[in-house]
Design a protein around this motif. Structure first.
Motif, PDB file in Angstrom:
ATOM      1  N   GLU A 213      55.086 -23.565 -37.250  1.00 14.13           N
ATOM      2  CA  GLU A 213      54.728 -23.398 -38.411  1.00 14.13           C
ATOM      3  C   GLU A 213      55.632 -22.708 -39.593  1.00 14.13           C
ATOM      4  N   ALA A 214      55.535 -23.410 -40.873  1.00 20.90           N
ATOM      5  CA  ALA A 214      54.507 -24.104 -41.474  1.00 20.90           C
ATOM      6  C   ALA A 214      55.005 -25.426 -41.767  1.00 20.90           C
ATOM      7  N   SER A 215      56.572 -25.478 -42.156  1.00 22.36           N
ATOM      8  CA  SER A 215      56.792 -26.873 -42.756  1.00 22.36           C
ATOM      9  C   SER A 215      57.203 -27.960 -41.450  1.00 22.36           C
TER      10      SER A 215
ATOM     11  N   LYS B 229      53.137 -20.666 -33.357  1.00 19.19           N
ATOM     12  CA  LYS B 229      52.649 -19.588 -34.544  1.00 19.19           C
ATOM     13  C   LYS B 229      53.534 -18.359 -34.707  1.00 19.19           C
TER      14      LYS B 229
ATOM     15  N   PHE C  91      51.777 -26.725 -32.677  1.00 13.30           N
ATOM     16  CA  PHE C  91      52.711 -25.823 -33.325  1.00 13.30           C
ATOM     17  C   PHE C  91      52.835 -24.252 -32.992  1.00 13.30           C
TER      18      PHE C  91
ATOM     19  N   ILE D 164      54.979 -28.752 -39.238  1.00 18.99           N
ATOM     20  CA  ILE D 164      53.800 -29.586 -38.930  1.00 18.99           C
ATOM     21  C   ILE D 164      53.497 -30.809 -39.546  1.00 18.99           C
TER      22      ILE D 164
END
Lengths: 193, 193
Positions: A58-60, A81, A79, A62
């Protein structure tokens, strides 16, 4: 990949300190049509390679991972975390990733139930520079006993050593654009692939 | 939405404290085919409504927002970022979101350049319970002067008051599954829609 290189030239912003901002089309605002093309290109490069799962962070990562999954038989995306706690937990694989952007270590976790030893895992991320995030993902795959099918990166900063080190360790890394040099004054030079 | 309700019944896990885990198909592991269907359903419900941009919040909203964007003419997706700093910054819209999961306030930011007053913004998120995240996103849209086209939620906990309060304030909220009650013993009752 020409489409991507053109877009980076047009909409990427070079900032001092070797920072390339692509937040208008990849990692803050997202151009879903472009990501679709990136996903298609990952599938072309990994044509014939068995992939049962895509792992990102995460985040980009995903959005890119989900775009790619459509071209890998709609395989599941997982993904990793960023975890606030460093608690050891029997239910998670856990590794540590150093963020140069924030100058700190993150704990990164994946629930064990989502990667098994029979999986063939493709790693996807937006950037590869020093390789810290990708090394962390590779470590998670190793812990799971799964097969690492390969790595797919949107933009590699070829002038930093993450890609070279990880390739020397025997990992297949496909980067859709590799930047050999960049500066505010002279713009970006991409590696011919 | 029957497909979603069936999936929640099958793969969702109810934990004490009104927690519903959907991490095997929505917010840790992602079923991209399911998300595609959810995106299609948002588009069906918002058929005829002008949408120029989809706004969500990292991390678990991103995949859903991108899936939806394909059915809204591939409009751009913007994801609000959880910010570590509370620095006021001329270049960002900024709001605060309380996380019940982590019992703390997050600063949430969006670069001003990515939402303009001429935009018609659809908000997308995975869960709606007390409404804190969605209120934050609505606040960001208000700051930008854009038109709020509506909100699309995957799972609403109808027994918490976020949805009711935000609808009374005049916001259109389309939730694909609304849970009226749930318990480990009795399972889940969905609201008929």
């Amino acid at each position: 990949m020409e489409l991507l290189e053109d877009r980076i030239r047009r909409d990427g912003k070079i900032l001092p300190g070797n920072i390339l901002k692509v937040s208008s089309f990849i990692n803050h605002q997202i151009d879903v049509s472009l990501l679709d093309e990136l996903g298609k290109e990952f599938a072309r490069r990994y044509n014939g390679t068995k992939v049962t799962k895509i792992l990102t962070i995460e985040a980009s990562g995903i959005a890119i991972a989900c775009a790619a999954a459509h071209y890998f038989n709609n395989c599941p995306v997982v993904f990793a975390k960023k975890s606030q706690t460093s608690n050891v937990d029997d239910e998670c694989y856990r590794t540590s990733v150093y963020s140069y952007t924030h100058s700190k270590n993150y704990n990164v976790v994946v629930a064990k139930q989502f990667i098994s030893s029979s999986d063939h895992v493709l790693l996807i991320d937006d950037f590869l520079a020093n390789g810290s995030a990708l090394s962390g993902l590779i470590d998670l795959v190793k812990q799971s006993g799964a097969t690492l099918a390969g790595c797919g990166i949107v933009i590699e900063k070829g002038f930093q050593d993450g890609g070279e080190i990880l390739r020397k360790e025997g990992n297949r890394i496909e980067s859709l654009a590799i930047i050999d040099s960049m500066s505010v004054e002279q713009g970006i030079t991409f590696r011919k692939q």
